[in-house]
Design a protein around this motif. Structure first.
Motif, PDB file in Angstrom:
ATOM      1  N   VAL A 715      59.051  50.243  21.653  1.00  0.00           N
ATOM      2  CA  VAL A 715      57.827  49.422  21.690  1.00  0.00           C
ATOM      3  C   VAL A 715      56.816  50.052  22.633  1.00  0.00           C
ATOM      4  CG1 VAL A 715      56.896  47.171  22.332  1.00  0.00           C
ATOM      5  CG2 VAL A 715      59.012  47.308  21.028  1.00  0.00           C
ATOM      6  N   GLY A 718      54.773  52.641  21.058  1.00  0.00           N
ATOM      7  CA  GLY A 718      53.878  52.238  19.978  1.00  0.00           C
ATOM      8  C   GLY A 718      54.545  51.699  18.733  1.00  0.00           C
ATOM      9  N   THR A 719      55.866  51.571  18.738  1.00  0.00           N
ATOM     10  CA  THR A 719      56.546  51.008  17.561  1.00  0.00           C
ATOM     11  C   THR A 719      56.244  49.512  17.460  1.00  0.00           C
ATOM     12  OG1 THR A 719      58.339  52.604  17.855  1.00  0.00           O
ATOM     13  CG2 THR A 719      58.756  50.729  16.409  1.00  0.00           C
ATOM     14  N   ARG A 720      55.868  49.074  16.287  1.00  0.00           N
ATOM     15  CA  ARG A 720      55.556  47.665  16.109  1.00  0.00           C
ATOM     16  C   ARG A 720      56.841  46.828  16.133  1.00  0.00           C
ATOM     17  NH1 ARG A 720      51.890  47.607  10.788  1.00  0.00           N
ATOM     18  NH2 ARG A 720      53.631  48.953  10.138  1.00  0.00           N
ATOM     19  N   ARG A 721      56.708  45.629  16.666  1.00  0.00           N
ATOM     20  CA  ARG A 721      57.873  44.756  16.715  1.00  0.00           C
ATOM     21  C   ARG A 721      58.336  44.357  15.312  1.00  0.00           C
ATOM     22  NH1 ARG A 721      56.701  40.492  21.715  1.00  0.00           N
ATOM     23  NH2 ARG A 721      56.796  42.043  23.396  1.00  0.00           N
ATOM     24  N   SER A 722      57.416  44.247  14.383  1.00  0.00           N
ATOM     25  CA  SER A 722      57.801  43.926  13.014  1.00  0.00           C
ATOM     26  C   SER A 722      58.689  45.014  12.430  1.00  0.00           C
ATOM     27  CB  SER A 722      56.566  43.717  12.152  1.00  0.00           C
ATOM     28  OG  SER A 722      55.769  44.900  12.119  1.00  0.00           O
ATOM     29  N   THR A 723      58.423  46.266  12.828  1.00  0.00           N
ATOM     30  CA  THR A 723      59.280  47.360  12.365  1.00  0.00           C
ATOM     31  C   THR A 723      60.701  47.184  12.881  1.00  0.00           C
ATOM     32  OG1 THR A 723      57.395  48.878  12.298  1.00  0.00           O
ATOM     33  CG2 THR A 723      59.595  49.859  12.383  1.00  0.00           C
ATOM     34  N   TRP A 791      62.149  39.491  20.205  1.00  0.00           N
ATOM     35  CA  TRP A 791      60.806  39.547  20.810  1.00  0.00           C
ATOM     36  C   TRP A 791      60.904  39.533  22.338  1.00  0.00           C
ATOM     37  CZ3 TRP A 791      60.156  39.963  15.946  1.00  0.00           C
ATOM     38  CH2 TRP A 791      58.883  40.178  15.409  1.00  0.00           C
TER      39      TRP A 791
END
Length: 802
Positions: A715, A718-723, A791
């Motif tokens: 995260v 830059g990795t999205r949490r949805s990913t 999350w």
């Protein structure tokens, strides 16, 4: 030469060389050290121990409830016998006295729920009292169960309150009820007599022996127990391995300070023992906490008193001792495939490929054991349940050994795809064991459910008994235990005016004999007598014409011997005895001459599927009030478009005669024991599926905790949490899909073998679809429930390290 294994606690073994092996003191000391690590491991250690205790506790609580089932069944049987009258099964008549009472069944149904009840009329001042009753109800008074009181006080019970119509004066105590949610009542009566359908009793508490269970039901019950309990034990074995990756790194540190491999394994077993013991205590506390609420839970029309939920001591001891012992054994077996070195764990690299051949042995052995049981069908006298249980367990447990190999074999060849898919696949490629263990419980549950459904469907027809009734012609049948032409007419008139009733057929039924003495080795000629209007008789026979005062002799089609017997009794122009005092001596009490004009007519099936032979007469030909041994019947056809039409009919019947028996016309009737077994399956299946969902959620959270630092780093870059959320879904979905495929194959195989054992055919090969859907639903629920922890764990605080 002396060979020394590093580590504390060794003993000398005589011989040419000295080999140091662990003694009993070493085991105790190392297990104690592992317990200390688990108890004093800081926040991380306690979090890991708490997850283990929670996971084990959920399974142990369910095992305690399962161990309470025999006691609960025995308690229910005891309550059933306690409120049965002493004469109910023996049939012995009782003389009237100051200590007797007359009773009659008064049960009914209300919107699909059974409402039990009895009318009571004391013969004297000291009548016997049913359990849970301190004082008999007076005329027009009623004692009710707490659940029935609540229903009658609610708006939804208005029609039932109108039907019962008595003033509530008290509550039935727990000893008089089968379960807390039972709908039951005792109503007082001042008109009930033995002549009007009542029975006299001198006490309660019949201890009749229960009927033995049929062999097919034994097979079904054994399979249900295996299918429900094997997933629980597998889940417990999985729960004791929570936090395996962190434990291995900790054991590597112990190797760095000088502990040998055996010592580290014993220390790990001590940690697992501590978590398992806490899990047993947690499960016991969960059992005690859930036990008081058991009375308020009604699953599939069944519930139990909390006092009846007491584990069988031997089973409870087996759970309390077996679960910690199994935790130690599982940990030692699991660590045999792990090489823990001072500078790391071999598991962190690509592991050796799993072998297939030995994983096929348990299911194959299970199939062989089941095949050797032989045929179990309706003609079997007895059945040995142990080979059946052993074979089913081997097949189901064998699926858990095959699942890790299948997951590894499939994910090893996956390449490319979207980023969430690649993250999930790469994680499974690095370590698919934990993912396979997490879904092993649902794999076994689905396989067992498929096999159980196949067997249940196969034996279903064996427990359905055709009644011969025709629901297309009548919905409801009503019977009063005495004959009355006036009551029959009131039934016809009353039901005809009831909302939702389309047609009514009412009759008075009795029997007659041919008067005169017969030889000692002969039987007195006897036949039935049915009295009804011309419209009613046309429902029973094909009449050429009819008017009040006519009589007929009805013959059955193709039953010459029976028809000859009827003709010997009912001869037009000759007398018959309407009220025989004694069939043996041929004495008569009321002679009646069958009119010479009586014609012979062919019988037809009535609305409840019976063919009526014998004498058919109109009220003008026979005075039904003179029939001492008659009963009054009515069959009713209702309009499906009228809501609560059946309830209106039952209310009318209660006004006409409260002692009348009412039942729904059915083409087939299900065996009561089979129905209770099916209910038990639904209850146990619901509880097991809930446990599986909880176990997957706990396992999912544990895996997220293990990788929270890695996810926080992703995260942060830059990795999205949805990913990450989608990757978690795929990590769960892939093993479950493969497990469902394996469960389908294993369940169908087990089902086919069991069906051959019970000699039943099977045609529905799509039976697995509902269970596959249930597995998909569990995946979705577990993934959604794991999103909030995901999350929270991917916050920047997750980058901290101690």
């Amino acid at each position: 030469m002396t060979v020394r294994a590093p580590g504390p606690g060794t003993v000398q073994v005589p011989g040419p060389g000295t080999v140091q092996v662990p003694g009993r003191g070493s085991w105790i000391r190392d297990l104690g050290l592992g317990i200390r690590f688990a108890a004093a491991g800081g926040r991380e250690g306690w979090a890991r121990t708490a997850l283990t205790a929670l996971g084990v506790g959920l399974g142990v609580a369910l095992l305690f409830f399962a161990a309470s089932v025999p006691r609960a069944i025995d308690a229910r049987e005891a309550r059933t016998h306690a409120r049965a009258t002493l004469e109910e099964l023996s049939g012995t008549p009782v003389e009237r006295s100051d200590t007797t009472l007359v009773w009659a069944e008064a049960g009914t149904e209300y919107r699909g729920e059974s409402v039990g009840g009895r009318f009571l009329r004391p013969d004297g001042s000291r009548p016997p009292l049913p359990p849970g009753v301190a004082k008999p109800p007076g005329p027009h008074e009623m004692l009710v169960s707490p659940a029935l009181r609540e229903l009658l006080a609610s708006p939804g019970g208005a029609l039932l309150k109108e039907r019962l119509g008595h003033r509530i004066t008290g509550t039935i105590g727990d000893p008089g009820l089968l379960d807390p949610e039972e709908l039951y009542f005792y109503a007082g009566s001042d008109t009930l007599t033995v002549a009007r359908g009542g029975q006299r009793t001198a006490g309660y508490g019949d201890r009749g022996a229960p009927d033995p269970m049929e062999p097919l039901l034994v097979v079904l019950v054994v399979l249900i127990a295996v299918v429900l309990l094997v997933p629980v034990t597998i889940f417990i074995a999985t729960a004791v391995r929570f936090g395996g990756d962190r434990r291995d790194r900790r054991l590597a540190a112990l190797r760095l300070v000088g502990a040998d491999i055996r010592t580290t394994r014993r220390i790990a077993a001590g940690e697992a023992l501590f978590g398992a013991v806490l899990g047993v205590l947690t499960g016991f506390l969960l059992f005690l906490a859930a036990r008081p609420a058991a009375g308020g839970v009604r699953l599939w029309s069944l519930s139990a008193f909390p006092a009846d939920l007491v584990p069988v001591p031997a089973l409870a001891a087996l759970v309390a001792v077996g679960v910690p012992a199994a935790a130690v054994a599982v940990t030692l077996v699991a660590l045999r495939s792990v090489t823990i070195e001072p500078l790391g764990v071999v598991r962190s690299t690509v592991p050796r490929r799993r072998r297939l051949w030995w994983r096929l042995l348990p299911p194959v052995a299970g199939v062989v054991v089941l095949a050797r049981v032989g045929i179990v069908d309706e003609s079997s006298v007895a059945v040995d349940p142990y080979p059946i249980a052993a074979g089913a367990i081997l097949v189901l447990v064998g699926l858990t050994t095959l699942l890790p190999w299948l997951v590894e074999a499939v994910v090893g060849g996956l390449r490319g795809g979207a980023v969430p898919w690649q993250l999930a696949v790469r994680r499974l490629q690095l370590g698919s064991g934990s993912a396979a263990r997490a879904v092993s419980g649902i794999t076994v549950a689905v396989a067992g459910a498929i096999a159980l459904q196949m067997v249940s469907t196969g034996v279903h027809q064996a427990f359905l008994h055709p009644t011969g009734e025709d629901p297309a012609r009548a919905d409801i049948a009503v019977s009063a235990p005495y004959g009355s032409g006036e009551l029959a007419q009131r039934m016809i008139d009353g039901f005809r005016d009831t909302p939702g009733v389309k047609r009514v057929v009412g009759t008075v039924e009795s029997f007659v004999i041919r008067p005169g003495r017969v030889a000692a080795d002969e039987i007195q000629p006897t036949t039935s007598l049915t009295v009804g209007s011309c419209a009613t008789l046309r429902e029973l026979a094909e009449l050429p014409s009819c008017r009040d005062g006519d009589a007929f002799v009805s013959h059955l089609t193709g039953r010459k011997e029976q028809n000859d017997w009827t003709d010997r009794t009912a001869r037009p122009g000759e007398r018959v005895d309407l009220n025989p005092r004694s069939v043996d001596d041929g004495s008569s009490s009321l002679l009646w001459t069958l009119p010479a004009s009586a014609r012979t007519v062919p019988a037809r099936k009535d609305p409840v599927g019976r063919e009526t032979d014998g004498i058919l007469a109109t009220p003008g030909a026979v005075d039904t009030e003179l029939l001492a041994m008659a009963s009054t019947r009515a069959t009713i056809r209702t309009d499906d478009r009228v809501p609560d039409a059946e309830e209106y009919v039952r209310n009318t019947a209660a006004r006409l005669d409260p002692t009348a028996r009412i039942w729904t016309v059915k083409a087939v009737e299900r065996d009561a024991k089979y129905a209770s077994v099916r209910k038990g399956l639904l209850i146990g299946g619901t509880a097991t599926m809930g446990l599986i969902a909880a176990s997957m959620l706990v396992s999912q959270i544990e895996q997220l905790r293990e990788r929270r630092r890695l996810m926080s780093v992703l995260v942060a870059f830059g990795t999205r949490r949805s990913t990450l959320a989608w990757s978690v879904l795929w990590q769960t979905a892939v093993p479950v899909v493969l497990g469902t495929v394996l469960a389908t194959a294993g369940g169908l195989t087990l089902g086919v073998v069991l069906l051959r054992m019970v000699a039943k055919p099977f045609t529905d090969w799509w039976v697995f679809l509902p269970f596959a859907g249930a597995g998909a639903a569990v995946i979705l629920l577990v993934t959604l429930a794991s999103l909030p922890p995901l999350w929270r764990m991917t916050r920047p605080e997750g980058l901290r390290s101690e």
